[in-house]
Scaffold this active site. Structure first.
Site, mmCIF file in Angstrom:
data_model
loop_
_atom_site.group_PDB
_atom_site.id
_atom_site.type_symbol
_atom_site.label_atom_id
_atom_site.label_comp_id
_atom_site.label_asym_id
_atom_site.label_seq_id
_atom_site.Cartn_x
_atom_site.Cartn_y
_atom_site.Cartn_z
ATOM 1 N N CYS A 115 0.865 -1.257 -0.010
ATOM 2 C CA CYS A 115 -0.100 0.004 0.009
ATOM 3 C C CYS A 115 0.808 1.338 0.075
ATOM 4 C CB CYS A 115 -0.978 0.094 1.250
ATOM 5 S SG CYS A 115 -2.140 -1.283 1.198
ATOM 6 N N HIS A 251 -3.459 7.363 2.617
ATOM 7 C CA HIS A 251 -3.726 5.914 2.026
ATOM 8 C C HIS A 251 -5.228 5.612 2.399
ATOM 9 C CE1 HIS A 251 -3.963 1.846 1.146
ATOM 10 N NE2 HIS A 251 -3.796 1.232 2.353
ATOM 11 N N ASN A 281 -10.021 -0.230 -0.018
ATOM 12 C CA ASN A 281 -8.591 -0.076 -0.145
ATOM 13 C C ASN A 281 -8.141 -0.643 -1.224
ATOM 14 O OD1 ASN A 281 -5.879 -0.439 0.298
ATOM 15 N ND2 ASN A 281 -6.031 -1.329 2.447
#
Length: 324
Positions: A115, A251, A281
């Site tokens: 990520c 994020h 996500n």
């Protein structure tokens, strides 16, 4: 090449057309819309079609970024793709993107920091440009993360989605265009935590792709502190005060983590770009997609001070401070 900085020329993103809502997941998994929203803030996610690969999403986002920058693909001499879900074990997805865009010069490679991948890629491109290893860079975060999901594991399959975001960076003389450009980067990792968020397969281990496995409470416990660490580090490196910040682009993993980090860093909620509700996500695609949306809807404007931040498996975490 001395006396050079990296200036953002354009951003773009791409989302697969297939939208899967929490209500859709209720029909497949033992979960509820209320449970997902309450714990994560996620309402829906985009899932790639069977014939869509990571490179396809990346190319669409790249074309949108190039259009926004007013730059032809033939001018790009550095392509970096941050991804955990490459089309193939090799060649790098960046090489496939290079081919699909008709780019035949320069270099292309992938970065794997899960990520945090896009922030790592921005820092890498910034360093390459400053050291004369390119003049115009295409930096992409792209994922078909749905291919790594165990759709019987309700603790993970509801959290992720697919998509891509891209940024065009250009090397310009340090004294040009005021203080625009990438002002600082702060990257960290600690492999001691890898068991808290990982994939249980791989070509060297099992010769299979594997599935995402996560200790959710442990990831959450570490997240806010790690995020604050690198954001504060990026501010310090640039000699900038947090109160000067115009936009925080974190994020998009979990709304509670975003809120917790913003509160700890004393960043007002109205300065935080949030897209996790619509995209879930998307790993390395998360930050550039949120950034692109913030630019497209007019919130992020030239001259604004923007902080990019991410944390991912490894653990990896990082932040980049950019004057837009």
């Amino acid at each position: 090449m001395s006396g050079v900085k990296s200036v953002v020329r354009g951003v773009g993103h791409y989302l697969p057309k297939n939208v899967v809502t929490n209500k859709d997941l209720e029909k497949k998994v033992d979960t509820t819309d209320e449970w997902i929203v309450q714990r994560t803030g996620i309402e829906q996610r985009h899932i790639a079609l069977e014939d869509e690969q990571t490179s396809d999403l990346a190319v669409n986002a790249a074309r949108n970024a190039l259009d926004a920058a007013g730059i032809n693909a033939s001018e790009i001499d550095l392509v970096i793709v941050a991804t955990t879900t490459p089309d193939r074990t090799f060649p790098a997805t960046a090489a496939l993107v290079q081919e699909k865009l008709g780019i035949t010069q320069g270099s292309a490679f992938d970065i794997q920091a899960v990520c945090s991948g896009f922030v790592y890629a921005v820092a890498t491109a910034d360093s390459y440009l400053k050291n004369g290893l390119g003049t115009k860079a295409l930096v992409i975060g792209a994922e078909t993360f749905s291919r790594l999901l165990d759709w019987e594991d309700r603790t993970t399959c509801v959290l992720f989605g697919d998509g891509a975001g891209a940024m065009v960076l250009e090397a310009v003389p340090t004294e040009a265009e005021g203080d625009r450009g990438v002002l600082s980067n702060c990257l960290r990792s600690n492999g001691e935590h890898w068991r808290k968020l990982y994939v249980d397969g791989g070509p060297s281990l099992t010769q299979s792709v594997g599935f995402v496995r996560m200790e959710g409470k442990e990831v959450f416990r570490h997240a806010v502190g790690m995020i604050s660490d690198v954001v504060e580090g990026a501010f310090e490196k640039a000699n900038v005060e947090p109160s000067d910040l115009d936009w925080f682009v974190p994020h998009q993993a979990n709304k509670r983590i975003i809120d917790g980090a913003g509160k700890k860093l004393k960043i007002p909620a109205e300065k935080v770009i949030v897209t996790v509700d619509k995209h879930a996500n998307t790993s390395a695609a998360s930050v550039p997609m949120a950034l692109s949306i913030g630019v497209a809807d007019g919130r992020i404007k030239q001259g604004d001070l923007v902080m990019l931040e991410a944390m991912g498996g490894g653990f990896t975490w990082g932040a980049s401070l950019v004057r837009w």
